[in-house]
Scaffold this motif. Structure first.
Motif, PDB file in Angstrom:
ATOM      1  N   SER A 122      44.138  34.760  61.597  1.00 30.92           N
ATOM      2  CA  SER A 122      43.556  35.707  60.517  1.00 30.92           C
ATOM      3  C   SER A 122      42.657  36.862  60.941  1.00 30.92           C
ATOM      4  CB  SER A 122      42.899  34.834  59.368  1.00 30.92           C
ATOM      5  OG  SER A 122      43.691  33.686  58.971  1.00 30.92           O
TER       6      SER A 122
ATOM      7  N   TYR B 106      40.395  43.026  50.053  1.00 34.55           N
ATOM      8  CA  TYR B 106      41.405  42.073  49.977  1.00 34.55           C
ATOM      9  C   TYR B 106      41.254  41.528  51.459  1.00 34.55           C
ATOM     10  CZ  TYR B 106      45.724  39.456  49.121  1.00 34.55           C
ATOM     11  OH  TYR B 106      46.831  38.645  49.047  1.00 34.55           O
TER      12      TYR B 106
ATOM     13  N   ILE C 225      38.509  39.047  51.914  1.00 31.81           N
ATOM     14  CA  ILE C 225      38.709  37.876  51.059  1.00 31.81           C
ATOM     15  C   ILE C 225      39.699  37.061  51.904  1.00 31.81           C
ATOM     16  CG2 ILE C 225      39.802  36.750  49.027  1.00 31.81           C
ATOM     17  CD1 ILE C 225      38.568  39.305  47.593  1.00 31.81           C
ATOM     18  N   LEU C 226      40.940  37.397  52.455  1.00 32.72           N
ATOM     19  CA  LEU C 226      41.862  36.679  53.343  1.00 32.72           C
ATOM     20  C   LEU C 226      41.260  36.119  54.460  1.00 32.72           C
ATOM     21  CD1 LEU C 226      45.128  38.686  52.811  1.00 32.72           C
ATOM     22  CD2 LEU C 226      44.409  36.834  51.641  1.00 32.72           C
TER      23      LEU C 226
ATOM     24  N   GLU D 276      39.029  33.267  53.473  1.00 32.86           N
ATOM     25  CA  GLU D 276      39.974  32.127  53.030  1.00 32.86           C
ATOM     26  C   GLU D 276      40.507  31.490  54.209  1.00 32.86           C
ATOM     27  OE1 GLU D 276      43.519  30.068  51.854  1.00 32.86           O
ATOM     28  OE2 GLU D 276      43.551  31.530  53.232  1.00 32.86           O
TER      29      GLU D 276
ATOM     30  N   SER E 225      44.927  29.275  46.897  1.00 35.67           N
ATOM     31  CA  SER E 225      45.764  29.511  48.073  1.00 35.67           C
ATOM     32  C   SER E 225      47.249  29.895  47.787  1.00 35.67           C
ATOM     33  CB  SER E 225      45.937  28.233  49.076  1.00 35.67           C
ATOM     34  OG  SER E 225      44.396  27.877  49.362  1.00 35.67           O
TER      35      SER E 225
ATOM     36  N   PHE F 117      47.172  33.358  46.576  1.00 36.22           N
ATOM     37  CA  PHE F 117      46.991  34.472  47.609  1.00 36.22           C
ATOM     38  C   PHE F 117      48.402  34.716  48.295  1.00 36.22           C
ATOM     39  CE2 PHE F 117      42.342  33.819  48.088  1.00 36.22           C
ATOM     40  CZ  PHE F 117      41.892  34.847  47.523  1.00 36.22           C
TER      41      PHE F 117
ATOM     42  N   THR G 278      50.056  38.409  48.312  1.00 37.95           N
ATOM     43  CA  THR G 278      50.206  38.973  49.432  1.00 37.95           C
ATOM     44  C   THR G 278      51.744  39.310  49.771  1.00 37.95           C
ATOM     45  OG1 THR G 278      48.670  37.717  50.585  1.00 37.95           O
ATOM     46  CG2 THR G 278      49.816  38.741  52.023  1.00 37.95           C
TER      47      THR G 278
ATOM     48  N   LEU H  10      48.830  32.332  55.411  1.00 37.81           N
ATOM     49  CA  LEU H  10      48.616  31.657  53.955  1.00 37.81           C
ATOM     50  C   LEU H  10      49.418  30.566  53.721  1.00 37.81           C
ATOM     51  CD1 LEU H  10      47.723  34.891  52.111  1.00 37.81           C
ATOM     52  CD2 LEU H  10      46.118  33.240  52.928  1.00 37.81           C
TER      53      LEU H  10
ATOM     54  N   TRP I 200      48.502  26.737  53.347  1.00 32.27           N
ATOM     55  CA  TRP I 200      48.493  26.299  51.735  1.00 32.27           C
ATOM     56  C   TRP I 200      49.346  24.972  51.994  1.00 32.27           C
ATOM     57  CZ3 TRP I 200      53.165  24.716  49.300  1.00 32.27           C
ATOM     58  CH2 TRP I 200      53.205  24.491  47.967  1.00 32.27           C
TER      59      TRP I 200
END
Length: 268
Positions: free
Chosen positions: A18, A82, A85-86, A89, A114, A117, A121, A226, A230
């Motif tokens: 990330s 953004y 935030i990612l 996360e 999740s 997102f 994305t 992501l 998830w």
């Protein structure tokens, strides 16, 4: 635990995938927005000085360019937030962080966030594919002008009259057909190619296109991260449910065994 072991354990909780995707996203958006903004200003200067000297002929184009520059401000602000935030996360869903916090448990709300997102994305990735294709258009137009000027300066061209070589920007729909002069020929075209505005705008458009491509790669990287996070949250939820059921059954079994022992003691 010593200081070195503590640092190693903390570094193990960093979501490096990330982090790399965030840096790439920030770099791509910064290149696209910064270079695109300056390149649009230089393009308008070239059009006003050489292709459309009457302001009314390119008034609509001026408004569109100003609108695009405001959109660039919005894109830069949105992707700055953004990306953070990612990255956050990623910190909270990485498996290393879950090892540090053994009491961590997933919730339906967390899995829904999740999943949201992932969907957002994916949509942004498709949108940036369009932006990447759109940013290649001015590169193509400037390359045509640059190659035409290079052909005129070439000693092997064997041209009888360079005034017959012209570039008409009206055919691209940038300015209307009644714009004057609308085209540049011969030495005038060569002078345009030698201006600082043309040289700077051409290379800035190339960098902006590369920045858009880097942003597409970053969003694709984010999408893979992501999706994996998830899936991990979903599996963790099933594992926690299994553990809760198993713990409940063990407690019930213990209660039955204790009641059985009580009954045996009462009979004896």
């Amino acid at each position: 635990m010593g200081c070195f072991e503590c640092c190693i354990k903390c570094l193990g909780g960093v979501p490096y995938a990330s982090l790399v995707a965030t840096i790439l996203c920030f770099s791509g958006v910064a290149l696209f927005c910064g270079c695109g903004h300056v390149a649009l200003t230089g393009t308008m200067t070239i059009l006003e000085n050489h292709f459309s000297r009457i302001t009314a002929d390119h008034a609509m184009l001026t408004d569109i360019v100003q609108l695009m520059q405001y959109v660039i401000y919005g894109i830069a602000s949105f992707f700055f937030l953004y990306g953070i935030i990612l990255l956050a996360e990623g910190f909270y869903t990485t498996s290393a962080v879950k090892e540090l916090h053994s009491e961590f448990k997933t919730t339906v709300c967390g899995r829904c966030i999740s999943g949201m997102f992932v969907f957002l994305t994916y949509i942004l990735g498709i949108a940036w594919l369009g932006v990447f294709g759109f940013s290649a258009v001015p590169v193509f137009l400037f390359y045509n002008m640059w190659s035409t000027c290079a052909a005129m300066r070439s000693p092997v061209a064997n041209l009888t009259s360079i005034d017959s070589i012209c570039v008409d920007v009206r055919q691209y729909g940038i300015i209307p057909w009644n714009a004057t002069p609308g085209k540049a020929c011969g030495s005038t075209l060569g002078d345009i190619c030698n201006t600082n505005e043309f040289y700077l705008s051409y290379h800035l458009y190339i960098v902006a296109c590369a920045g858009a491509g880097a942003t597409v790669i970053a969003l694709t990287h984010f999408l893979m991260i992501l999706s994996a996070n998830w899936a991990y949250l979903k599996d963790a939820s099933h594992l926690h449910s299994y553990q809760d059921i198993k713990l409940k059954e063990e407690r019930e079994l213990q209660d039955i065994q204790s009641r059985s022992k009580d009954c045996l003691h009462s009979y004896s």
